[in-house]
Design an enzyme around this catalytic site. Structure first.
Site, PDB file in Angstrom:
ATOM      1  NE  ARG A  95     -30.513 -44.105 -45.708  1.00  0.00           N
ATOM      2  CZ  ARG A  95     -31.467 -44.566 -44.797  1.00  0.00           C
ATOM      3  NH1 ARG A  95     -32.616 -45.527 -44.894  1.00  0.00           N
ATOM      4  NH2 ARG A  95     -31.255 -43.861 -43.387  1.00  0.00           N
ATOM      5  CG  ASP A 121      -3.164 -56.254 -36.223  1.00  0.00           C
ATOM      6  OD1 ASP A 121      -2.094 -56.050 -36.879  1.00  0.00           O
ATOM      7  OD2 ASP A 121      -4.062 -55.446 -36.130  1.00  0.00           O
TER       8      ASP A 121
END
Length: 392
Positions: free
Chosen positions: A233, A279
């Protein structure tokens, strides 16, 4: 008459497919050419192996014992860059961007003038710098020093990085779009400074992310890491990868920063926008153990395989994986073909950057290649048609 080198009997990775075709290289210019009229003078028999564009390393903080925030003097810094360049070609990398994390302004001022695009004989090309910070959200600091983080509305690029000489090195900047003044900074960097703006180390919501893309941001930095988790949501920044305005997005493909299922889900959502990064930090390529800190991490660091944490904590600092390993991981975990995985370390990156000089095997582009076996293991690396690495 120009000499032509021809790569034959290989599976050529082009646009995510493996094609049985020859590749022709003008040995004088180091560029890929159309099939020449005259007979080629030199042949390279690939014996059925894969020929792909050399990889691009978009986000590395260091490797082979070199961390890019460590600046003692110009000579040793240049030698460190050369060492990294020569190490990266053993992993199939043809070009890389140095990443500078959130550090003191003095470190930016010292290092940036030496990070402008340059070449190294026998090594990968340096294409510039990716500044990951200092305009990041302290709530999502990860391994960055939150005491050095700044607010865009209160600072300028000149204040942080220095003058023209430093700005010439900066090609990408990661920032948090929810900070005051970020929208104006994004517009300035993307429209006037010709800098690729990435968003990350942020707790911005989906709508703020959309606004940042509208202002000119182009990339999400290491999706899911150092940002709010995806919620059904409240999708946050991660939800942008499935939107109609989907940006490019980078993923750390080491199996530590992301679960293989999450990496697969993100890749499958937008295969042509997905970018693999390592990274990596200075311990990549070094034995396991405890290592000292540096300008970014003022604490001992613990390396266990590809996993590196601040010693005594579970805070991930970075990765010790290599980009070829990330490509193999993506293919294995997602079930995609090796040529499809290669896109995420080559063509997708140059498309995001607008770089038409490399990253695709087609006439007019640089003859920067990686030769691999059917498992994606790097066997050879070529820069402008010259072999610079051969695994014997």
């Amino acid at each position: 008459m120009a000499k032509v080198k021809t790569f034959i009997n290989g599976q050529v990775c082009v646009h995510g497919q493996a094609l049985n075709q020859s590749v022709y290289v003008d040995e004088q210019t180091g560029l890929i050419i159309q099939q020449p009229g005259q007979r080629p003078s030199d042949f390279v028999d690939l014996n059925g192996r894969f020929l792909a564009p050399a990889y691009l390393e978009l986000q590395t903080n260091g490797c082979a014992g070199i961390h890019f925030t460590t600046f003692k003097d110009p000579q040793s810094y240049r030698e460190g860059l050369r060492k990294v360049s020569c190490h990266l070609v053993t992993k199939g990398v043809g070009a890389f961007y140095v990443t500078l994390p959130t550090v003191h302004r003095e470190v930016f001022a010292k290092a940036l003038p030496y990070l402008r695009p340059q070449t190294f004989g026998g090594g990968a090309d340096l294409l510039g710098c990716h500044c990951e910070g200092p305009w990041l959200n302290p709530a999502k600091k990860g391994a960055h020093d939150d005491k050095l983080m700044l607010i865009p509305a209160e600072t300028s690029t000149e204040d942080v990085f220095g003058g023209t000489e430093s700005m010439q090195a900066i090609k990408l900047i990661t920032l948090a779009p929810e900070l005051e003044g970020s929208q104006a900074l994004i517009e300035r960097l993307s429209q006037r400074e010709n800098v690729v703006v990435c968003i990350g180390h942020s707790n911005a919501d989906f709508e703020t992310g959309l606004a940042a893309l509208g202002a000119g941001a182009r990339v999400l930095t290491h999706v899911f890491n150092a940002m709010d988790p995806l919620h059904h949501r409240s999708p946050g920044l991660a939800g942008l990868i499935a939107s109609p305005q989907a940006p490019y997005f980078s993923l750390i493909g080491d199996g530590i920063h992301l679960h293989p299922a999450v990496l697969t889900m993100a890749f499958r959502s937008q295969p042509r926008k997905c970018i693999l990064i390592t990274d990596s930090i200075e311990m990549a390529g070094l034995p396991d153990g405890i290592y000292p800190g540096h300008a970014q991490i003022p604490h001992p660091q613990k390396k266990e395989g590809n996993r590196v944490t601040i010693d005594g904590t579970e805070t991930l600092i970075g990765s010790c994986s290599s980009i070829d390993e990330c490509v193999r991981n993506l293919s294995k975990w997602s079930g995609c073909s090796l040529p499809e995985a290669v896109l995420c370390a080559t063509e997708n990156i140059v498309n995001m950057l607008g770089d038409v000089s490399r990253g695709v095997i087609e006439p007019g582009r640089r003859a920067d290649f990686v030769v691999m076996d059917d498992q994606g293991q790097v066997l050879q690396t070529w820069i402008k048609g010259v072999q610079v690495y051969n695994r014997s």
